[in-house]
Design a protein around this motif. Structure first.
Motif, short mmCIF file in Angstrom:
data_model
loop_
_atom_site.label_atom_id
_atom_site.label_comp_id
_atom_site.label_asym_id
_atom_site.label_seq_id
_atom_site.Cartn_x
_atom_site.Cartn_y
_atom_site.Cartn_z
N VAL A 214 0.83 -1.21 0.00
CA VAL A 214 0.00 0.00 0.00
C VAL A 214 0.86 1.26 0.00
N LEU A 215 2.02 1.20 0.65
CA LEU A 215 2.91 2.37 0.70
C LEU A 215 3.39 2.80 -0.69
N VAL A 216 3.34 1.87 -1.65
CA VAL A 216 3.72 2.22 -3.02
C VAL A 216 2.91 3.43 -3.49
N LYS A 217 1.61 3.41 -3.20
CA LYS A 217 0.73 4.51 -3.62
C LYS A 217 1.15 5.82 -2.98
N ALA A 218 1.59 5.77 -1.72
CA ALA A 218 2.02 6.99 -1.03
C ALA A 218 3.25 7.58 -1.69
N PHE A 219 4.21 6.73 -2.04
CA PHE A 219 5.43 7.24 -2.65
C PHE A 219 5.18 7.74 -4.07
N MET A 220 4.24 7.15 -4.78
CA MET A 220 3.87 7.69 -6.09
C MET A 220 3.26 9.08 -5.94
N SER A 221 2.48 9.28 -4.88
CA SER A 221 1.90 10.60 -4.62
C SER A 221 3.00 11.63 -4.33
N VAL A 222 4.04 11.19 -3.63
CA VAL A 222 5.17 12.09 -3.37
C VAL A 222 5.80 12.53 -4.68
N GLY A 223 5.99 11.56 -5.59
CA GLY A 223 6.58 11.89 -6.88
C GLY A 223 5.74 12.86 -7.69
#
Length: 411
Positions: free
Chosen positions: A132-141
């Motif tokens: 799920v954290l993948v989605k958070a890091f994509m949002s950061v990008g």
């Protein structure tokens, strides 16, 4: 730093960059239109080429990930992105740029089908949270990229510097991945005898019966499609609805999307914290679409900007991270083929990205944007039905009371 954290960090860095790549063509449309001597419609087709490349690679990426291992595929994805990011600013013709866009799409599939299984295998105790954290890091990008572009534009610098910086990070990350040792792909742990010294036994899934692809597999793949629909349609049409139906000014309508994105980021952090501790992914896959149905229904009957902000935030929370949960669920049902199973879920999401904008565009053109959100409610209802069925099968397939490592038990 432990090997586990180094692997996780490298994967999450890749997804920060992927969050940037998802926007980089659209945000450089003006520069690329001039460079390639074409128009905005053609640049939009260039973005579609990334999706086409993704579909092409899904035919083999999952199997290669299972057979060759996660590390070589992750490194391959990094190098494909390096080529894409270096080549696009120098592409002399549209045809050449289109070919490199296909390459980026292939890199996306290879990245997904190796990263998600790797996270599940590296972080066995918190696999749902890790994915799920993948989605958070994509949002950061996606947050960083506009700031980078603004920085270079303010100084009248070459737009390609944004591409080159990202390519450099991908290259460094690829070299770093070469130094890491990954767990064996698709390894199923053998059960160990519990002793009195086991003070904190870990609750692991054990199979009561072998899941079937045509039943559990197809259902989770369908959930992958609906999960894309839930956030993609809102992301595409919320601002239009706010302007045309509610009558908000353009600035306020766009601001709703920022609130929506913030809600999505918030829910990913919540899921990453609570998943595998308080509830399983299947629980969120049922509850979140139900919340989305309530929020979407309310959206169709309110005109207050303040209430719309609250609804946008709730919709962001209720529609983000569901795809990652579907990937995790698929890997739980089919742990011996994580890369291949991830490819199937990713394939369904790719089909959603290609078909849903077209379908909702037709709905908006012929009967109005309000009906787009009625269509979205139907998708949410389908998502609830699918999740309820897979929840029922989850309890049939897994013995949730057993505290042992994953293994097969003959039915």
């Amino acid at each position: 730093m432990s090997n586990q954290l180094r692997i996780g960090s490298s994967i999450y860095i890749n997804y920060i960059l992927l969050g940037m790549i998802n926007l980089i063509i659209a945000l450089h449309m003006g520069f690329l239109t001039e460079q390639l001597n074409t128009d905005a419609a053609a640049i939009s087709a260039l973005i579609s080429a990334i999706g086409i490349g993704k579909l092409i690679a899904l035919t083999f990426a999952g199997k290669l990930s299972d057979n060759l291992g996660r590390r070589p595929m992750l490194i391959t994805a990094c190098f494909l992105y390096v080529v894409f990011l270096v080549a696009i600013p120098f592409a002399p013709t549209y045809t050449i740029a289109f070919m490199f866009a296909l390459l980026a799409g292939m890199g996306n599939s290879i990245l997904d089908t190796s990263s998600y299984p790797a996270l599940i295998e590296v972080f066995r105790k918190r696999s749902s949270s890790a994915t799920v954290l993948v989605k958070a890091f994509m949002s950061v990008g996606s947050t960083i990229l506009p700031l980078m572009i603004t920085f270079f534009m303010a100084r009248d610098m070459f737009y390609g510097y944004t591409f080159f910086i990202m390519a450099g990070i991908f290259l460094i990350n690829a070299l770093h991945l070469m130094t890491l040792k990954f767990p064996e792909a698709n390894r199923l742990e053998e059960p160990k005898e519990e002793t009195k010294q086991d003070k904190k036994p870990i609750k692991r899934l054990i199979f009561k019966e072998k899941p079937k692809f045509l039943r559990e597999g197809i259902t989770v793949i369908a959930i992958g499609f609906t999960s894309v629909g839930l956030f993609l349609i809102i992301q595409t049409w919320l601002a239009t609805y706010a302007e045309e139906v509610v009558g908000l000014p353009e600035a306020q309508a766009i601001n709703l999307l920022s609130v929506y994105s913030f809600g999505g980021f918030a829910t990913v952090i919540i899921l990453a914290t609570l998943l595998d501790r308080l509830f399983r992914p299947i629980t969120a896959l049922i509850i979140y679409p139900l919340i989305a149905i309530a929020a979407l229904t309310t959206l169709l009957f309110v005109e207050s900007y303040t209430i719309l902000i609250i609804i946008a935030f709730i919709l962001g929370m209720a529609t983000s991270g569901l795809f990652q949960l579907a990937v995790t669920l698929m890997a739980q049902f089919f742990p011996e083929k994580k890369g291949t199973s991830t490819a199937f879920v990713t394939l369904s999401s790719s089909i959603g990205f290609i078909t849903l904008p077209y379908v909702t565009g037709l709905i908006n053109r012929h009967i109005g944007v309000s009906y787009v959100f009625m269509f979205e409610i139907i998708i949410a209802l389908i998502a609830v039905v699918l999740a309820a069925f897979i929840s029922y099968r989850y309890r049939k397939v897994f013995d949730l009371e057993v505290r042992k490592p994953v293994m097969w038990r003959n039915p």
